[in-house]
Design a protein around this motif. Structure first.
Motif, PDB file in Angstrom:
ATOM      1  N   SER A 141       1.144  -1.111   0.261  1.00 59.48           N
ATOM      2  CA  SER A 141       0.332   0.011  -0.110  1.00 59.48           C
ATOM      3  C   SER A 141       0.926   1.681   0.168  1.00 59.48           C
ATOM      4  CB  SER A 141      -0.794  -0.163   1.246  1.00 59.48           C
ATOM      5  OG  SER A 141      -0.198  -0.038   2.357  1.00 59.48           O
ATOM      6  N   THR A 142       0.528   2.430  -0.315  1.00 56.79           N
ATOM      7  CA  THR A 142       1.161   3.664  -0.229  1.00 56.79           C
ATOM      8  C   THR A 142       2.055   4.144   0.931  1.00 56.79           C
ATOM      9  OG1 THR A 142      -1.220   4.955  -0.762  1.00 56.79           O
ATOM     10  CG2 THR A 142       0.951   6.316  -0.419  1.00 56.79           C
ATOM     11  N   GLU A 143       1.544   3.525   2.282  1.00 55.90           N
ATOM     12  CA  GLU A 143       1.711   3.601   2.935  1.00 55.90           C
ATOM     13  C   GLU A 143       3.101   2.264   3.865  1.00 55.90           C
ATOM     14  OE1 GLU A 143      -0.153   4.769   6.849  1.00 55.90           O
ATOM     15  OE2 GLU A 143      -0.726   6.217   6.332  1.00 55.90           O
ATOM     16  N   GLY A 144       2.795   1.270   2.619  1.00 55.80           N
ATOM     17  CA  GLY A 144       3.615   0.135   3.314  1.00 55.80           C
ATOM     18  C   GLY A 144       3.114  -1.061   3.240  1.00 55.80           C
ATOM     19  N   ARG A 145       2.201  -0.948   4.130  1.00 58.88           N
ATOM     20  CA  ARG A 145       1.289  -2.064   3.859  1.00 58.88           C
ATOM     21  C   ARG A 145       1.208  -3.268   3.275  1.00 58.88           C
ATOM     22  NH1 ARG A 145      -1.544   2.060   6.894  1.00 58.88           N
ATOM     23  NH2 ARG A 145      -1.254   1.916   9.375  1.00 58.88           N
ATOM     24  N   ASP A 146       1.427  -4.831   3.842  1.00 58.35           N
ATOM     25  CA  ASP A 146       1.441  -5.798   2.572  1.00 58.35           C
ATOM     26  C   ASP A 146       0.027  -5.866   1.743  1.00 58.35           C
ATOM     27  OD1 ASP A 146       4.300  -6.241   2.562  1.00 58.35           O
ATOM     28  OD2 ASP A 146       3.757  -7.897   4.531  1.00 58.35           O
ATOM     29  N   LEU A 147      -0.274  -6.530   1.039  1.00 57.31           N
ATOM     30  CA  LEU A 147      -1.602  -6.983   0.160  1.00 57.31           C
ATOM     31  C   LEU A 147      -1.458  -7.987  -0.222  1.00 57.31           C
ATOM     32  CD1 LEU A 147      -1.426  -3.581  -3.002  1.00 57.31           C
ATOM     33  CD2 LEU A 147      -2.646  -3.716  -0.232  1.00 57.31           C
ATOM     34  N   TYR A 148      -1.743  -9.108   0.833  1.00 61.92           N
ATOM     35  CA  TYR A 148      -1.943 -10.009   0.367  1.00 61.92           C
ATOM     36  C   TYR A 148      -3.309 -11.096  -0.491  1.00 61.92           C
ATOM     37  CZ  TYR A 148      -0.723  -9.027   5.176  1.00 61.92           C
ATOM     38  OH  TYR A 148       0.229  -8.679   6.439  1.00 61.92           O
ATOM     39  N   LEU A 149      -2.430 -11.814  -1.604  1.00 62.07           N
ATOM     40  CA  LEU A 149      -3.491 -12.621  -1.904  1.00 62.07           C
ATOM     41  C   LEU A 149      -3.122 -13.955  -2.111  1.00 62.07           C
ATOM     42  CD1 LEU A 149      -4.637 -12.625  -4.962  1.00 62.07           C
ATOM     43  CD2 LEU A 149      -2.955 -13.720  -5.897  1.00 62.07           C
ATOM     44  N   VAL A 150      -4.442 -14.758  -1.387  1.00 55.14           N
ATOM     45  CA  VAL A 150      -4.521 -15.783  -1.395  1.00 55.14           C
ATOM     46  C   VAL A 150      -5.252 -16.772  -2.314  1.00 55.14           C
ATOM     47  CG1 VAL A 150      -5.855 -17.461   0.919  1.00 55.14           C
ATOM     48  CG2 VAL A 150      -5.184 -14.493   1.216  1.00 55.14           C
ATOM     49  N   THR A 151      -4.432 -17.957  -1.909  1.00 53.86           N
ATOM     50  CA  THR A 151      -5.739 -18.732  -2.984  1.00 53.86           C
ATOM     51  C   THR A 151      -6.075 -20.078  -2.269  1.00 53.86           C
ATOM     52  OG1 THR A 151      -3.984 -18.210  -4.943  1.00 53.86           O
ATOM     53  CG2 THR A 151      -4.332 -20.389  -4.865  1.00 53.86           C
ATOM     54  N   VAL A 152      -6.626 -20.637  -2.636  1.00 58.08           N
ATOM     55  CA  VAL A 152      -7.406 -22.801  -2.087  1.00 58.08           C
ATOM     56  C   VAL A 152      -8.012 -22.908  -3.067  1.00 58.08           C
ATOM     57  CG1 VAL A 152      -9.115 -22.536  -0.488  1.00 58.08           C
ATOM     58  CG2 VAL A 152      -9.075 -20.832  -0.206  1.00 58.08           C
ATOM     59  N   THR A 153      -7.268 -23.858  -3.243  1.00 55.89           N
ATOM     60  CA  THR A 153      -7.589 -25.196  -4.678  1.00 55.89           C
ATOM     61  C   THR A 153      -6.590 -26.202  -3.308  1.00 55.89           C
ATOM     62  OG1 THR A 153      -6.888 -25.309  -6.448  1.00 55.89           O
ATOM     63  CG2 THR A 153      -5.328 -24.910  -5.442  1.00 55.89           C
ATOM     64  N   ALA A 154      -7.345 -27.121  -4.433  1.00 50.59           N
ATOM     65  CA  ALA A 154      -6.556 -28.550  -4.191  1.00 50.59           C
ATOM     66  C   ALA A 154      -5.264 -28.687  -4.323  1.00 50.59           C
ATOM     67  CB  ALA A 154      -7.083 -29.444  -4.966  1.00 50.59           C
ATOM     68  N   PRO A 155      -4.340 -28.948  -3.928  1.00 52.75           N
ATOM     69  CA  PRO A 155      -2.600 -29.258  -3.884  1.00 52.75           C
ATOM     70  C   PRO A 155      -2.426 -29.837  -5.697  1.00 52.75           C
ATOM     71  CG  PRO A 155      -3.257 -30.329  -2.390  1.00 52.75           C
ATOM     72  CD  PRO A 155      -4.601 -30.549  -2.750  1.00 52.75           C
ATOM     73  N   GLU A 156      -1.407 -28.876  -5.688  1.00 50.16           N
ATOM     74  CA  GLU A 156      -0.620 -29.220  -7.261  1.00 50.16           C
ATOM     75  C   GLU A 156       0.737 -29.283  -7.655  1.00 50.16           C
ATOM     76  OE1 GLU A 156      -3.802 -25.913  -9.445  1.00 50.16           O
ATOM     77  OE2 GLU A 156      -1.450 -25.591  -9.605  1.00 50.16           O
ATOM     78  N   ALA A 157       1.121 -30.214  -7.541  1.00 54.23           N
ATOM     79  CA  ALA A 157       3.034 -30.356  -8.491  1.00 54.23           C
ATOM     80  C   ALA A 157       3.385 -29.500  -8.864  1.00 54.23           C
ATOM     81  CB  ALA A 157       2.440 -32.138  -8.842  1.00 54.23           C
ATOM     82  N   ARG A 158       4.381 -29.787  -8.934  1.00 56.10           N
ATOM     83  CA  ARG A 158       4.783 -28.414 -10.020  1.00 56.10           C
ATOM     84  C   ARG A 158       4.434 -29.176 -11.051  1.00 56.10           C
ATOM     85  NH1 ARG A 158       9.284 -25.460  -9.574  1.00 56.10           N
ATOM     86  NH2 ARG A 158       9.858 -25.708  -7.542  1.00 56.10           N
ATOM     87  N   ALA A 159       4.698 -30.024 -12.095  1.00 58.33           N
ATOM     88  CA  ALA A 159       4.005 -30.523 -12.795  1.00 58.33           C
ATOM     89  C   ALA A 159       2.569 -29.493 -13.361  1.00 58.33           C
ATOM     90  CB  ALA A 159       4.613 -32.035 -13.555  1.00 58.33           C
TER      91      ALA A 159
END
Length: 891
Positions: A141-159
């Motif tokens: 943010s302008t004052e420096g607070r973190d902006l969070y992105l949360v993802t909810v999904t079934a686990p995924e391997a790298r492939a």
């Protein structure tokens, strides 16, 4: 460290951080962030470099947001060096999020909602419990607070994550292949994105998102497992944590981030755009408040010309109807209903919420792309703005009302997710088709009564369609060309414009050979924005001229015209029709090219004593003010150039590198004839638009003044704030009665060579009260806004003239007295909404009238604009006009 960076640090007590802003010093973190950031994903925006999560910087801003604005200096006006969002290469991605100390005074304490400081601990605990939850920091943010992105999904391997990323890229870049890919259709985890709290004093969407995330993370039922197997459910918990903390709608710059998706003046808006590009949601909803009753888009007409509305509207309306059914069925204690007979909210259960497409005749959000949902729709997402019902009591909502709003929001989010899960295949086909129409350059599909029955999908909306009001024919050019060479008004504005287009994810190329189109030859190197590309609707919305919709609807909710081609100072030409062949061979640009160009040295000729550059664009004025700030002697020529002598050569080389300016050799005669410029101190009376625009131009020696302060100080023999000022900028009004001590103080300052420059009727009245101009200022209809033709009959702005201006509202000047010079005049109103119900206040009354004036008396000068040169820092061409007028007045 540059002088400008040192000044930022001195004013803010800043820790220097990665990013376009400096913010207050950081308190100690109670958790230690991991040393590594998520690896780059395959599906970042094509060609853009990746960026690691930011783990250092300020924890808590000042409790008074005004104190932050007072010390803030803005970044470069175009975000050249902010790379694409880097997404994880597998899920879950579970870093130990930085924990912020509680704010000393937090608005959430008063309504019982979750504070920003509590988000990271809750997410850290949730990630410990569930492998379905991932969290990352996607900006500050302008004052420096973190902006969070949360993802909810079934686990995924790298492939698997790599496969999902490749499919996402195919959908956008290779839609024909995506449409044929049966594995994609069966296995793509369609993203659903819920965002909240972009208006800081609209809290409850954040709390609802946390509830939904927790339910999804821990639910063991079959429906939850199937949902997470087939989708990525993505949540931006708070898009404006500073405003959340301080109970302000705006960010800590005083700007509304939900009006900033095109201009990108705020880090919050830039983070939203980067996240949208990375997620590429199939559906997104942005949660707001408060409208007395739950309100769920789609919106009513007029509908923006860049949207593929036949692909968006069916499911948007069906989602709103399902939300209505589910919220009514939930029977939430304390919730309200919509009464279609009265158009008002009621405590009785009517069975309705408010759906603007059905219930609001016109003028809601669907015209300008400056809002979150409307901007997202230009990326192929079905999108909705959600307004929660129960509003503020004083500065915050009450805990009881917030509890109701949270329940309503939880039900709404859950209903939307359920709808997408049930209709994902059809919605995905529409998103693929959206990008496919762009890549193929297909003629724009416009809904009419003749073709509406052909639109597949849910059809209840069709009975409400009014072809006369809902969508006009749209004729797309083949491309927009940003010429180089003699045909370009401002080299720097053109480069800034291209940088901004690239940030928006728009494809830009450069001609490899001259191309002749309709009698005009464009030199090699000219920029070409071909509309045969996935985001053609966004291209059209950003660069298209727009339309005059004044006669179509009685009023509009907000800004009604925004063309970067018309308002950002660069020459941009639409050429051909979308069905034409290509202009000629081009080399594609990407953001890496732009970053390289931004860091490249401009040209400084060798072996010459005097060099100069055109003062045509915003960046040129920033460079001028930077040189003056360093004490370099700079002179201004009669033909609109800045000239520097041999003693400033090192500073010139640094400016060429920092601003990308090509200096040219000038003669000794040019140097001698030019007038010395000054490092100006500007006293100003105005709002955040005035302050931020002046700062964006590089005027960093600013002194805020007021009529009351000047008057009281003058009466007591104290400093008024004008003592060291060279120019007084009037952005609102400065009423100092004749004969008062304040009036006498300003008059004395003017006799000593001061100057008045400003905008609007208030500035004209101030200049007139001191005999610098004379006539009458006429203000057009207050809500009238848009793009209007301008002509340049005067001498101040004629070196790099502009033929378009922005008004909100327009002001014009009549009956000019002796010594008052017309510097701009209005022509036809081109795009926007400006009611002519009152003829004397409408666009016809402004046509041909004077749009800016200048005047002189003794050593004092004045210049007043009737155009809205400083509106939200958006009309960049207007900003450079204001800088030209300021330096002229100070000479």
């Amino acid at each position: 460290m540059s002088a400008r960076t040192r000044l930022v640090a001195a004013l803010t007590g800043a820790t220097l951080v990665v990013g376009p802003f400096a913010a207050p010093a950081v308190a100690a973190s109670t958790t230690t962030a991991p040393a590594t950031a998520p690896p780059a994903a395959a599906a970042t925006v094509a060609g853009l470099p990746a960026v690691a999560d930011v783990r250092t910087g300020p924890a808590d801003g000042p409790t008074d947001p005004g104190a932050f604005v007072a010390s803030y200096l803005p970044p470069d006006p175009v975000p050249r060096d902010e790379p694409a969002l880097r997404m994880p290469t597998s899920y879950p991605y579970q870093p130990d999020l930085r924990v912020y100390p509680p704010a000393a005074r937090d608005a959430t304490d008063r309504n019982g909602t979750v504070s920003h400081a509590d988000l990271a601990p809750r997410l850290n605990r949730l990630m410990e419990r569930s492998d379905r939850v991932s969290a990352q920091v996607v900006g500050r943010s302008t004052e420096g607070r973190d902006l969070y992105l949360v993802t909810v999904t079934a686990p995924e391997a790298r492939a698997e994550t790599a496969r999902q990323s490749a499919w996402r890229a195919d959908i956008r870049e290779r839609p024909d292949r995506a449409a044929r890919d049966t594995a994609l259709r069966a296995g793509y985890k369609t993203p659903v994105w819920m965002t909240s709290n972009i208006h800081g004093d609209e809290w409850e969407g954040t709390d609802a998102a946390l509830r939904v995330i927790e339910d999804l993370a821990t639910g063991r039922d079959r429906a939850t497992r199937e949902t997470l197997a087939h989708h990525r459910l993505v949540f931006s918990l708070t898009l404006n944590p500073d405003g959340r903390t301080h109970a302000t709608r705006s960010t800590s710059l005083g700007l509304d981030a939900n009006r900033d998706m095109i201009t990108l003046a705020t880090p919050e808006a830039r983070s939203y755009v980067r996240t949208l590009q990375a997620v590429q949601p199939l559906f997104t909803a942005d949660f707001h408040g408060y409208t007395d009753v739950l309100q769920v888009e789609p919106a009513g007409p007029p509908h923006g010309e860049g949207y593929e509305y036949d692909l968006l509207l069916p499911h948007a309306y069906a989602i709103a109807r399902q939300v209505e059914d589910d919220v009514v069925a939930a029977d939430i204690d304390g919730n309200t209903s919509y009464d279609p007979d009265t158009g008002e909210a009621t405590e009785e259960d009517t069975g309705f919420v408010k759906i603007p497409y059905r219930d609001t005749p016109s003028g809601w959000d669907d015209w300008p792309p400056v809002f979150t949902a409307q901007y997202a729709a230009l990326h192929g997402a079905v999108a909705s703005t959600v307004e929660l019902p129960l509003g503020r009591t004083g500065t915050t909502t009450t805990p009881a009302d917030s509890a109701v709003d949270v329940e309503v929001a939880v039900t709404t989010m859950t209903s939307m997710i359920d709808y997408v899960h049930a209709h994902s295949d059809a919605m995905l086909a529409n998103q693929v088709e959206t990008f496919g129409r762009g890549v193929a350059g297909a003629p724009k599909t416009v809904l009419t009564r003749e073709n509406i029955d052909e639109v597949p999908g849910p059809g209840e909306w069709k009975q409400l369609w009014d072809a006369a009001d809902d969508q006009n024919p749209v004729h797309l050019p083949r491309a927009y060309v940003v010429p180089v060479g003699a045909g370009q008004r401002s080299v720097s504005d053109a480069e800034d414009l291209v940088d901004t287009l690239l940030f928006h994810g728009i494809e830009v190329g450069r001609l490899t050979a001259p191309a002749r189109v309709a009698g005009t030859t464009y030199p090699a190197g000219s920029y070409v924005v071909d509309l045969h590309q996935p985001l053609r609707g966004l291209v059209s919305s950003l660069l298209g001229p727009g339309s005059d919709i004044s006669a179509e609807v009685p009023g509009m909710y907000d800004i009604s015209a925004w063309s970067l081609a018309a308002l950002w100072g660069a020459t941009v030409d639409p050429v051909g029709a979308t069905t034409d062949g290509p202009l000629g061979p081009t080399t594609p640009l990407d953001a890496a090219d732009a970053a390289d160009a931004a860091g490249a040295q401009g040209d400084v000729p060798r072996g010459v004593r005097w060099v100069g550059f055109d003062l045509a664009g915003l960046t040129d004025h920033r460079a001028l003010n930077d040189l003056l700030d360093q004490g370099i002697t700079v002179r201004l020529t009669d033909d609109g150039r800045a000239v520097v002598g041999p003693r400033g050569r090192q500073a010139v080389r640094e400016a060429a590198g920092q601003y990308g300016i090509d200096f040219e050799a000038v003669s000794r005669a040019d140097w001698t004839a030019a007038e010395p410029a000054e490092d100006l101190t500007i006293a100003y009376v105005g709002d955040r638009d005035d302050r931020l625009s002046l700062l964006a131009l590089g005027f960093d020696d600013l002194v805020a003044v007021s009529a009351g302060g000047i008057g009281t100080s003058a009466a007591l023999g104290r400093p008024t704030g004008l003592e060291h000022a060279d120019v007084l900028w009037v952005g609102t009004s400065l009423e100092l009665p004749a004969g008062s001590a304040g009036h006498a103080a300003v008059a004395s300052w003017l006799r000593d060579g001061g100057a008045i420059v400003g905008r609007g009727a208030g500035a004209f009245a101030t200049a007139e009260s001191f005999g610098l101009v004379s006539g009458k200022a006429v203000t057009g209809a207050a809500a009238g806004n848009g793009i209007i033709e301008t002509r340049v009959p005067g001498d101040v702005l004629d070196d790099h003239p502009q033929d378009r201006g922005f008004v909100y509202p327009a002001v014009w000047f009549t009956g000019l007295g002796r010594g008052t010079t017309a510097e701009l005049t209005y022509g036809s109103f081109l795009a926007g909404h400006w009611s002519s119900d009152r003829a004397a206040k409408g666009p016809a009354a402004a046509d041909g009238q004077v749009a800016a004036v200048s005047g002189e008396r003794g050593q004092a000068r004045a210049f007043v604009f009737g155009t809205s040169v400083f509106f939200r820092t958006h009309p960049r061409g207007g900003l450079s006009q204001a800088a030209t007028a300021i330096h002229w007045a100070a000479l």
